[in-house]
Design a protein around this motif. Structure first.
Motif, PDB file in Angstrom:
ATOM      1  N   THR A 265      -8.742  -5.992 -16.442  1.00 46.86           N
ATOM      2  CA  THR A 265      -9.614  -6.560 -16.123  1.00 46.86           C
ATOM      3  C   THR A 265      -9.948  -6.104 -14.791  1.00 46.86           C
ATOM      4  OG1 THR A 265      -7.131  -6.822 -15.792  1.00 46.86           O
ATOM      5  CG2 THR A 265      -7.894  -7.050 -13.391  1.00 46.86           C
ATOM      6  N   LEU A 266     -11.516  -6.437 -14.089  1.00 46.21           N
ATOM      7  CA  LEU A 266     -12.074  -5.468 -13.499  1.00 46.21           C
ATOM      8  C   LEU A 266     -11.910  -4.837 -12.436  1.00 46.21           C
ATOM      9  CD1 LEU A 266     -15.123  -8.464 -14.915  1.00 46.21           C
ATOM     10  CD2 LEU A 266     -14.303  -6.274 -15.796  1.00 46.21           C
ATOM     11  N   GLN A 267     -10.797  -5.869 -11.652  1.00 45.28           N
ATOM     12  CA  GLN A 267     -10.635  -4.889 -10.274  1.00 45.28           C
ATOM     13  C   GLN A 267      -9.473  -4.688 -10.889  1.00 45.28           C
ATOM     14  OE1 GLN A 267     -11.411  -7.706  -7.169  1.00 45.28           O
ATOM     15  NE2 GLN A 267     -13.196  -6.310  -6.712  1.00 45.28           N
ATOM     16  N   ARG A 268      -8.844  -3.468 -11.265  1.00 36.83           N
ATOM     17  CA  ARG A 268      -7.690  -3.297 -11.980  1.00 36.83           C
ATOM     18  C   ARG A 268      -6.503  -3.026 -10.684  1.00 36.83           C
ATOM     19  NH1 ARG A 268      -7.150   0.934 -16.413  1.00 36.83           N
ATOM     20  NH2 ARG A 268      -4.906   0.026 -17.352  1.00 36.83           N
ATOM     21  N   THR A 269      -5.230  -2.852 -10.846  1.00 34.96           N
ATOM     22  CA  THR A 269      -4.436  -2.887 -10.034  1.00 34.96           C
ATOM     23  C   THR A 269      -3.251  -2.203 -10.517  1.00 34.96           C
ATOM     24  OG1 THR A 269      -3.527  -4.976  -9.575  1.00 34.96           O
ATOM     25  CG2 THR A 269      -5.131  -4.311  -7.820  1.00 34.96           C
ATOM     26  N   VAL A 270      -2.278  -1.633  -9.515  1.00 37.76           N
ATOM     27  CA  VAL A 270      -1.147  -1.209  -9.906  1.00 37.76           C
ATOM     28  C   VAL A 270       0.107  -2.269  -8.840  1.00 37.76           C
ATOM     29  CG1 VAL A 270       1.248   0.574 -10.131  1.00 37.76           C
ATOM     30  CG2 VAL A 270      -1.650   0.848 -10.663  1.00 37.76           C
ATOM     31  N   TYR A 271       0.843  -2.970  -9.103  1.00 40.40           N
ATOM     32  CA  TYR A 271       1.744  -4.376  -9.101  1.00 40.40           C
ATOM     33  C   TYR A 271       2.825  -3.514  -8.882  1.00 40.40           C
ATOM     34  CZ  TYR A 271       4.059  -8.412  -7.949  1.00 40.40           C
ATOM     35  OH  TYR A 271       4.742  -9.350  -7.363  1.00 40.40           O
ATOM     36  N   LEU A 272       3.496  -3.848  -7.087  1.00 42.88           N
ATOM     37  CA  LEU A 272       4.870  -3.180  -6.712  1.00 42.88           C
ATOM     38  C   LEU A 272       5.182  -4.551  -6.093  1.00 42.88           C
ATOM     39  CD1 LEU A 272       3.366   0.167  -5.837  1.00 42.88           C
ATOM     40  CD2 LEU A 272       4.766   0.353  -7.552  1.00 42.88           C
ATOM     41  N   GLU A 273       6.175  -4.978  -6.071  1.00 41.23           N
ATOM     42  CA  GLU A 273       7.312  -5.033  -4.734  1.00 41.23           C
ATOM     43  C   GLU A 273       8.176  -3.862  -4.534  1.00 41.23           C
ATOM     44  OE1 GLU A 273       8.531  -8.476  -6.946  1.00 41.23           O
ATOM     45  OE2 GLU A 273       7.172  -9.235  -7.275  1.00 41.23           O
ATOM     46  N   GLN A 274       9.015  -4.949  -3.099  1.00 43.73           N
ATOM     47  CA  GLN A 274       9.387  -3.967  -2.362  1.00 43.73           C
ATOM     48  C   GLN A 274      10.199  -4.999  -1.128  1.00 43.73           C
ATOM     49  OE1 GLN A 274      10.062   0.360  -0.125  1.00 43.73           O
ATOM     50  NE2 GLN A 274       8.719   0.422  -1.115  1.00 43.73           N
ATOM     51  N   THR A 275      11.738  -4.572  -0.624  1.00 46.41           N
ATOM     52  CA  THR A 275      11.978  -5.359   0.201  1.00 46.41           C
ATOM     53  C   THR A 275      12.102  -5.082   1.524  1.00 46.41           C
ATOM     54  OG1 THR A 275      14.009  -6.551  -1.030  1.00 46.41           O
ATOM     55  CG2 THR A 275      14.756  -6.573   1.257  1.00 46.41           C
ATOM     56  N   ALA A 276      11.900  -5.751   2.330  1.00 47.66           N
ATOM     57  CA  ALA A 276      11.219  -5.133   3.523  1.00 47.66           C
ATOM     58  C   ALA A 276      12.838  -5.309   4.847  1.00 47.66           C
ATOM     59  CB  ALA A 276      10.533  -6.137   4.767  1.00 47.66           C
ATOM     60  N   GLN A 277      12.971  -3.851   5.452  1.00 49.48           N
ATOM     61  CA  GLN A 277      14.341  -3.505   6.163  1.00 49.48           C
ATOM     62  C   GLN A 277      13.633  -3.822   7.629  1.00 49.48           C
ATOM     63  OE1 GLN A 277      16.393  -0.347   4.840  1.00 49.48           O
ATOM     64  NE2 GLN A 277      14.783  -0.199   2.685  1.00 49.48           N
ATOM     65  N   ALA A 278      14.767  -4.166   8.287  1.00 51.50           N
ATOM     66  CA  ALA A 278      14.763  -4.424   9.741  1.00 51.50           C
ATOM     67  C   ALA A 278      13.990  -2.615  10.788  1.00 51.50           C
ATOM     68  CB  ALA A 278      15.630  -4.800  10.915  1.00 51.50           C
ATOM     69  N   GLY A 279      13.341  -2.911  11.423  1.00 55.35           N
ATOM     70  CA  GLY A 279      12.507  -1.831  12.337  1.00 55.35           C
ATOM     71  C   GLY A 279      12.286  -0.610  11.428  1.00 55.35           C
ATOM     72  N   LYS A 280      12.351  -0.703  10.102  1.00 55.46           N
ATOM     73  CA  LYS A 280      11.275   0.370   9.353  1.00 55.46           C
ATOM     74  C   LYS A 280      10.032   0.061   8.556  1.00 55.46           C
ATOM     75  CE  LYS A 280      15.934   2.758   7.915  1.00 55.46           C
ATOM     76  NZ  LYS A 280      16.374   2.441   6.829  1.00 55.46           N
ATOM     77  N   PRO A 281       9.520   0.703   8.486  1.00 60.36           N
ATOM     78  CA  PRO A 281       7.939   0.787   7.871  1.00 60.36           C
ATOM     79  C   PRO A 281       8.378   0.949   6.630  1.00 60.36           C
ATOM     80  CG  PRO A 281       7.765   2.664   8.011  1.00 60.36           C
ATOM     81  CD  PRO A 281       8.968   2.231   9.278  1.00 60.36           C
ATOM     82  N   THR A 282       7.407  -0.599   5.295  1.00 59.63           N
ATOM     83  CA  THR A 282       7.070  -0.114   3.897  1.00 59.63           C
ATOM     84  C   THR A 282       6.393   0.334   2.702  1.00 59.63           C
ATOM     85  OG1 THR A 282       8.801  -2.602   4.233  1.00 59.63           O
ATOM     86  CG2 THR A 282       8.193  -2.151   2.450  1.00 59.63           C
TER      87      THR A 282
END
Length: 514
Positions: A265-282
């Motif tokens: 992949t010429l623009q390589r990345t690490v892929y992550l998922e997370q659930t948003a919580q009310a009132g908090k940064p993710t």
């Protein structure tokens, strides 16, 4: 009816015979008729195919007109053109997305050009307390305060006041004596490291390694999306590049579950998922270590010959719209700079010096610019990526293969910054690095003076071996940065999250050598 069909499933843009361009995903999956002599392939085209082709061409013309209106600041006109174009029959999803992106581009331009005259003056007064309206007007007339007329209202680029001190010696002299010095990276001046790299690399082309630990994060602001929704994030991750960056060791991620894109992949990345919580940064974070090597090759101009036309060089010659287009202005600039010179290395030296002479200044977001190399040619200033794309366009125009590379630079003292540079192909030497933004140094040693035309320091991590390439896994919505991949990207089911909705951090720790 018999004609030639050309299918371009990966094309990002199409250059028309008039030299105009069609942006983004318009060409994805579209079928364009070309003269049969081009590929020598003939197929039958029936009424349905002809109708589809006509619809594609009408969509492309409509998009051309919208782009012209947006570039001219006629946003009301552009919105009306988009609305009309979206009513066309037979409009493909890719063409619809390309038109809709122009609405987003206008929104992003407004974020960049956020200052009115009074606000721009006030920002300058924090650095020049006794600024006069006449001074402001004089710098404005000289084009030193970047602005755009949007629907009849003059708006100033948010970084225009700070950029002024990089563009005007007079303004710099008027700056408060206690003002913070203009920032510069540790490798932007000649130091012992470039000499170390040169001396170590003369025998084999690389050396002076640095082991570095990287921690990068992306934090989506609280309540940017509804609680319970899944955020999808991509953070840059390096590829193994022999003799440039090696021995990559992944350390950790937050959240722990992650997917690293394939090394191809010429623009390589690490892929992550997370659930948003009310009132908090993710917050998303990755950490890893790698070893980076400096690069240097001493070039004998008399040994340089034109590059071969083969599989290694062919993808890096010619135009690649929208950001590498051989416009009449680019051709004229090239003729003026190059003159009658034919030796590829000496041509490269001339082009390098000409682009290096363009002052560096903070840049607009790349996704707001329709042709970055043309912008760098005319704006009176450019940042590293803009200078790099301009140099790449000029090199390619002169038959010198050129390709993109970008990432982050760092220092022993904790300094970090995003940075873009290029590689060019000179036969018989092969691929050589080119950092036109760092430019030429004042040194009696010609090898050190011209170090960055054929050399790189070991204080940089490359994440991108091309620009504007797809992620793995693919991003569903438009990217915030359509050219580079340095800060990361994030989206949810409702769409992309732009830079005004999240923050990023990048830390590089140079580790002791064993």
């Amino acid at each position: 009816m018999t004609d030639l069909l050309f299918i371009a499933p990966r094309a990002r843009a199409i250059v028309s015979p008039a030299g105009r361009w069609r942006t983004r995903a318009l060409a994805l999956g579209l079928i364009f008729a070309l003269p049969a002599l081009v590929l020598g392939l003939r197929v039958s085209v029936g009424p349905a195919q002809a109708q589809a082709r006509a619809a594609d061409e009408a969509a492309a013309r409509a998009l051309d007109a919208v782009v012209v209106s947006v570039d001219a600041g006629r946003f009301g006109e552009a919105r009306a053109q988009i609305d009309a174009a979206l009513q066309q029959r037979g409009l493909r999803d890719e063409a619809r997305a390309a038109l809709e992106f122009q609405r987003e581009r206008m929104r992003r331009i407004r974020l960049d050009f956020s200052l009115d005259r009074a606000q721009a003056e006030q920002k300058l007064r924090t650095q020049i307390p006794d600024l006069t309206p006449a001074e402001f007007d004089a710098w404005d007339r000289q084009g030193l305060l970047e602005s755009m007329n949007i629907d009849g209202e003059k708006r100033y680029f948010q970084r225009a006041p700070s950029n002024l001190f990089r563009l005007s010696a007079q303004a710099l002299a008027r700056r408060r004596a206690d003002a913070k010095p203009l920032s510069a990276g540790p490798m932007e001046t000649l130091n012992e490291h470039q000499r170390e790299v040169r001396d170590a690399a003369l025998q084999r082309g690389y050396g002076a390694p640095r082991r570095v630990r990287i921690v990068q994060s992306l934090s989506v602001r609280a309540d940017a999306v509804p609680a319970g929704k899944t955020l999808r994030a991509w953070l840059p991750y390096p590829r193994e590049l022999p003799h440039q960056q090696q021995d990559i060791r992944f350390l950790a991620s937050a959240p722990a579950k992650h997917a690293i894109a394939p090394a191809s992949t010429l623009q390589r990345t690490v892929y992550l998922e997370q659930t948003a919580q009310a009132g908090k940064p993710t917050r998303f974070e990755v950490s890893y270590e790698l070893t980076v090597y400096g690069q240097y090759r001493a070039i004998d101009p008399d040994k340089v010959v034109p590059a071969p036309d083969n599989a290694q060089t062919r993808p890096y010659l010619g135009e690649r719209a929208p950001h590498i287009v051989f416009t009449p202005a680019l051709r004229a600039f090239s003729r003026k700079v190059v003159g009658d010179e034919k030796n590829p290395y000496r041509v490269a030296q001339k082009l390098y010096a000409a682009v290096d002479a363009i002052p560096w200044a903070g840049a607009r977001e790349y996704s707001t610019i329709s042709n970055i190399s043309d912008y760098a040619l005319h704006a009176g200033h450019a940042d590293c990526g803009q200078q790099t794309l301009l140099l790449m366009a000029l090199l390619r125009l002169n038959g010198i293969p050129a390709r993109w590379q970008s990432g982050w630079v760092f220092g022993d003292d904790g300094y970090t910054n995003m940075h873009d540079w290029a590689w060019m192909y000179l036969a018989p030497y092969g691929w050589l690095p080119v950092d036109v933004t760092t430019g030429r140094f004042e040194s009696p040693d010609p090898q050190l003076a011209g170090f960055y035309l054929g050399g790189l320091d070991a204080y940089r991590v490359a994440y991108n071996d091309d620009y504007g390439r797809a992620f793995a896994p693919a991003k569903r919505f438009d990217r915030s940065e359509t050219v580079d991949s340095q800060r990361g990207e994030v989206e949810w089911e409702g769409g992309n999250l732009y830079f005004d909705q999240w923050d990023y951090d990048y830390n590089a720790q140079v580790l002791p050598t064993e």
